[in-house]
Write an enzyme that holds these catalytic residues in place. Sequence first.
Site, mmCIF file in Angstrom:
data_model
loop_
_atom_site.group_PDB
_atom_site.id
_atom_site.type_symbol
_atom_site.label_atom_id
_atom_site.label_comp_id
_atom_site.label_asym_id
_atom_site.label_seq_id
_atom_site.Cartn_x
_atom_site.Cartn_y
_atom_site.Cartn_z
ATOM 1 N N HIS A 98 7.518 1.565 7.358
ATOM 2 C CA HIS A 98 7.060 2.917 7.646
ATOM 3 C C HIS A 98 6.227 2.892 8.927
ATOM 4 O O HIS A 98 5.752 1.836 9.359
ATOM 5 C CB HIS A 98 6.232 3.472 6.484
ATOM 6 C CG HIS A 98 7.092 3.929 5.343
ATOM 7 N ND1 HIS A 98 6.580 4.472 4.189
ATOM 8 C CD2 HIS A 98 8.442 3.916 5.191
ATOM 9 C CE1 HIS A 98 7.574 4.790 3.369
ATOM 10 N NE2 HIS A 98 8.718 4.454 3.946
ATOM 11 N N GLU A 100 3.253 4.335 9.502
ATOM 12 C CA GLU A 100 1.790 4.254 9.358
ATOM 13 C C GLU A 100 1.251 2.827 9.407
ATOM 14 O O GLU A 100 0.245 2.583 10.087
ATOM 15 C CB GLU A 100 1.345 4.952 8.059
ATOM 16 C CG GLU A 100 1.551 6.463 8.045
ATOM 17 C CD GLU A 100 2.896 6.873 7.468
ATOM 18 O OE1 GLU A 100 3.803 6.020 7.418
ATOM 19 O OE2 GLU A 100 3.037 8.024 7.062
ATOM 20 N N CYS A 132 2.772 7.617 2.213
ATOM 21 C CA CYS A 132 3.004 7.158 0.835
ATOM 22 C C CYS A 132 2.008 6.055 0.504
ATOM 23 O O CYS A 132 1.254 5.615 1.369
ATOM 24 C CB CYS A 132 4.422 6.621 0.684
ATOM 25 S SG CYS A 132 4.631 4.939 1.330
ATOM 26 N N CYS A 139 0.847 2.635 2.756
ATOM 27 C CA CYS A 139 0.403 3.372 3.950
ATOM 28 C C CYS A 139 -0.993 3.951 3.766
ATOM 29 O O CYS A 139 -1.844 3.813 4.646
ATOM 30 C CB CYS A 139 1.406 4.475 4.270
ATOM 31 S SG CYS A 139 3.038 3.828 4.674
HETATM 32 ZN ZN LIG Z 1 4.677 4.943 3.710
#
Ligand SMILES: [Zn+2]
Length: 236
Positions: A98, A100, A132, A139
Amino acid sequence: MNPGEKTIFQEYLTNQGTVVKPYCCQRQNHICAKCPYHIRTGEEARVPYAEFDRVFGFPYRSTAALRNKHLLFYELRSFSGSTVQKGHATNCTDRGYHAEPMLFGVGGYLDAVTDAYGNIGCIILCSNYSPCNEAYHCCVSKIYNFLWKYPEITLCIYFSRLYHTEDGFPTAAWNREALQSLSSLWPRVTLQRLPGGAQCYLLCNFVCGIPGFLPSIKRKLTKLCNFVINNKYLIG
Ligand SMILES: [Zn+2]
Ligand SMILES: [Zn+2]
């Protein structure tokens, strides 16, 4: 370079902005078109309008085909409110990262940038998904750790849709709880859906190739939108 100094990031100036190579193990590949440059900064790092429209789908139309695409715009502001840096980050479809953690993880890009500048007072994130806290990504936990490390920084997170919080996702309760916990840090942390007026701010600051968008109109709008966000009308 001083002995013992670690080079974590390599930055390259290109005609699409400054591209950041965050992890030495990431290489170009055929699965992820963005690898290894998932973070881009500067004025030239604007995202084409078509891509912005597909991913964010303003106002909130369904973009089921782009469920796996994360696009996160960020702006770093000094304590006096001036823009220090802006750019965007994308997820990695090859490695399943992800956006982040690439920014907020220990030794992540914002960790390095915050140390380097020493005057970052506010971070604004506008993402097509809420952060999330799923086991593989964590994250929200990484954002928490970043805030703990830099207690003087305030954070505003705006998202266009919730990520994996609907009943039916095994991680829904976990993600919802993490978001509630993060939003409990208000007023230091603002966590909310992108208000309708944010489109103007995003177009002016992060998007290029906007149909019918003349430079003179853009300059006027940029001033107006910066005024709006500085006066927190966007936030409120
Ligand atoms: Zn995430
Ligand atoms: Zn990638």
